[in-house]
Design a protein around this motif. Sequence first.
Motif, short mmCIF file in Angstrom:
data_model
loop_
_atom_site.label_atom_id
_atom_site.label_comp_id
_atom_site.label_asym_id
_atom_site.label_seq_id
_atom_site.Cartn_x
_atom_site.Cartn_y
_atom_site.Cartn_z
N GLU A 1 47.47 28.08 23.84
CA GLU A 1 47.06 27.77 25.21
C GLU A 1 47.82 28.60 26.24
OE1 GLU A 1 47.60 23.58 25.49
OE2 GLU A 1 49.80 23.67 25.55
N LEU B 1 43.81 24.60 16.67
CA LEU B 1 43.68 24.74 18.13
C LEU B 1 42.92 26.01 18.49
CD1 LEU B 1 44.49 23.42 20.82
CD2 LEU B 1 46.56 24.82 20.78
N PRO C 1 41.60 25.56 23.08
CA PRO C 1 42.50 24.64 23.77
C PRO C 1 41.84 23.99 24.98
CG PRO C 1 43.08 26.90 24.31
CD PRO C 1 42.00 26.97 23.26
#
Length: 368
Positions: free
Chosen positions: A256, A280, A285
Amino acid sequence: MKNTPFTQHHIDAGARMAEFAGYNMPIEFTGINKEHNAVRTCAGVFDVSHMGEIWVKGDKALPFLQTVTTNDVAALYDGKVQYSCMPNGRGGIVDDILVYRIDAQTYLLVVNAANIDKDWQWLCKQGEQFGLTPGRELYNASDEIAQLAIQGPMAMKIVQKLCPEPVEDLTYYTFVKTEVAGIKDAILSITGYTGAGGCEIYVANEDAEKLWKALWEVGEPMGLQNIGLGARDTLRLEMGFCLYGNDIDDTTSPIEAGLGWITKFKDGKEFVDRDKMAALKAEGPARKLVGIEMIERGIPRHGYTIADANGQQIGHVTSGTMSPSLKIGIGMGYVASTYSAPDSEVFVIIRDKPIRARVVKTPFFKKQ
């Protein structure tokens, strides 16, 4: 509060000193904007001796580093540096670091000053499963090494005068062990945190005074200036470089944070949190770290709310300043992924008022 080998020189030069990461550090000398512009146009010297240095040695060094860092350490060769990070086992980041490969069984990790003790404890704990012994295969040399960063378009011309070997044309993210100012086996690397070019020089504390005097003897006639941590922050922010504790920390994932490029899912590289990060990356994200440029007048400060056109909070500012080069407010912050595309309009809440801004690609400052 600790001093670096250069602290008295900063005080003698009239620096405004303050505590940073447990060290008495110069924040500014002649003013942040003036120092910032000196680095962009000529050359400046930063005392970065507060940074940490940890050695990793032995035949288990490579598999150990492949486990505790996200980047592919196996891709390094002697004299190559790599930017990486250490996952914390909970999806966050212990620290972002530099990995120097001295040889196949010797690596130097350069870590953030505020994280030295935390990083050391983490590495020692993780090293147990590899049989790495603190004080032997793992060695914390942070209190033994002085470091200066000489940055700016004139930096390497100045430093070359201190070196008998050619160093001006070293490529980005490489280093050499060489003689500097008559000091044998100094490490001279080209990584930088300013986007202005230049190098870092590592020497033993006992050689620090010799390096300092020689550097100023050749550098002052060429326009070298003292630069504090204030300008270091504005310079790195113009380049969109992350600052640990602001833009990344124990709660942020490298995915992220836009650090997917240092997160290598290579076959056989089973690093800490690999499964969490792979999931992820596959799912995408919920939030992303982005660059923010103010459209209306205002400065996005750390902690300010970022909102949508309806006033709903969609994120927060992690770093921000008035760019000395661009003369506009710039910042970095986490926003909901739906607002992370370049040119997305967002609003920074400044003194309870929504001020128009837009998401932009970094770096904010690009060399002409």
